[in-house]
Design an enzyme around this catalytic site. Structure first.
Site, PDB file in Angstrom:
ATOM      1  N   GLY A   1     -57.949 -10.490 -19.970  1.00 38.82           N
ATOM      2  CA  GLY A   1     -58.449  -9.056 -19.372  1.00 38.82           C
ATOM      3  C   GLY A   1     -60.042  -8.701 -20.503  1.00 38.82           C
TER       4      GLY A   1
ATOM      5  CE  LYS B   1     -54.688  -6.315 -26.830  1.00 31.45           C
ATOM      6  NZ  LYS B   1     -54.404  -8.041 -25.715  1.00 31.45           N
TER       7      LYS B   1
ATOM      8  CG  ASP C   1     -51.478   1.490 -13.552  1.00 29.76           C
ATOM      9  OD1 ASP C   1     -50.923  -0.106 -13.256  1.00 29.76           O
ATOM     10  OD2 ASP C   1     -51.912   2.483 -12.549  1.00 29.76           O
ATOM     11  CB  SER C   2     -52.852  -0.359 -18.608  1.00 30.93           C
ATOM     12  OG  SER C   2     -52.089  -1.236 -18.621  1.00 30.93           O
TER      13      SER C   2
ATOM     14  CB  THR D   1     -43.934  -5.399 -14.433  1.00 30.67           C
ATOM     15  OG1 THR D   1     -44.971  -6.742 -14.230  1.00 30.67           O
ATOM     16  CG2 THR D   1     -42.637  -5.939 -14.981  1.00 30.67           C
ATOM     17  N   GLY D   2     -43.434  -7.844 -11.923  1.00 29.98           N
ATOM     18  CA  GLY D   2     -43.330  -9.058 -11.955  1.00 29.98           C
ATOM     19  C   GLY D   2     -43.667 -10.369 -13.077  1.00 29.98           C
ATOM     20  CG  ASN D   3     -46.873  -9.913 -16.256  1.00 22.08           C
ATOM     21  OD1 ASN D   3     -46.710 -10.422 -16.937  1.00 22.08           O
ATOM     22  ND2 ASN D   3     -48.767  -9.781 -15.922  1.00 22.08           N
TER      23      ASN D   3
END
Length: 195
Positions: free
Chosen positions: A147, A169, A67-68, A8-10
């Site tokens: 989100g 969480k 991936d979610s 990821t780039g995150n």
């Protein structure tokens, strides 16, 4: 320490994964920004496999990808793999989802997180899918998370994701469940044992 490239780039996702993998001898690093992977899979697990495999092959390193997204029963599983692309901002995505649900009585939904780990040759050696069932509220509750968290209510916790403490969480979320399922095999892998 083994290097594990997060596909990821995150940087936020890297930080989140580090929390789950804290007790393992892996050094996490972000994939190079110029290495772009098209998410052409039709399922979360297909996209996770694709990202992990391609990043591992391109860099010759171990790679992990997830991936979610959110799947809403009354919307035939939408937004699904398009969860992040359902609007330009979190609020736009929430508004669109609530608009499409309207006054539907069936508010059942689930967050899904698929994780895949690839060896340096691109072969997928570990994969799992974590699912957190819940329901969609008619309006936002709570200030935390991101989100769809403010409208995703988890009956077993009697809170939305946005109302939960990060540690709560972290345990009951789809990502927390997926990592918990992955840990025994990940520990074997990091100590050089076969899985």
């Amino acid at each position: 320490m083994k290097k594990l490239i997060v596909a990821t780039g995150n940087p936020g996702k890297l930080t989140e994964m580090q929390k789950y993998l804290t007790d393992l001898p892996w050094q996490l690093a972000l994939k190079p920004a110029e290495l772009d992977i098209d998410e052409t899979g039709t399922t979360f697990i297909a996209n996770a496999r694709l990202k992990a495999g391609e990043v591992a092959r391109a860099l010759g390193e171990w790679a992990i990808a997830d991936d979610s997204g959110l799947a809403v029963d009354a919307l035939d599983g939408a937004p699904g793999i398009y969860s992040a692309r359902y609007g330009k901002t979190d609020q736009e995505r929430i508004d669109r989802l609530l608009r499409e649900l309207g006054d539907t009585h069936n508010r059942q939904a689930k967050f899904i997180c698929a994780i895949a780990i690839a060896s340096p040759d691109g072969k997928i050696v570990l994969e799992t899918e974590g699912i957190c069932p819940g329901e969609i509220l008619t309006s936002s509750q709570g200030n935390g998370g991101f989100g769809y968290d403010p409208i995703f209510y988890v009956p077993s916790a009697q809170q939305t994701f946005a109302q939960m403490s990060p540690s709560t969480k972290g345990k009951i979320s789809h990502r927390g469940i997926a990592f918990a399922q992955l840990m025994p095999d990940l520990q074997k892998l990091s100590s050089g044992k076969s899985i």
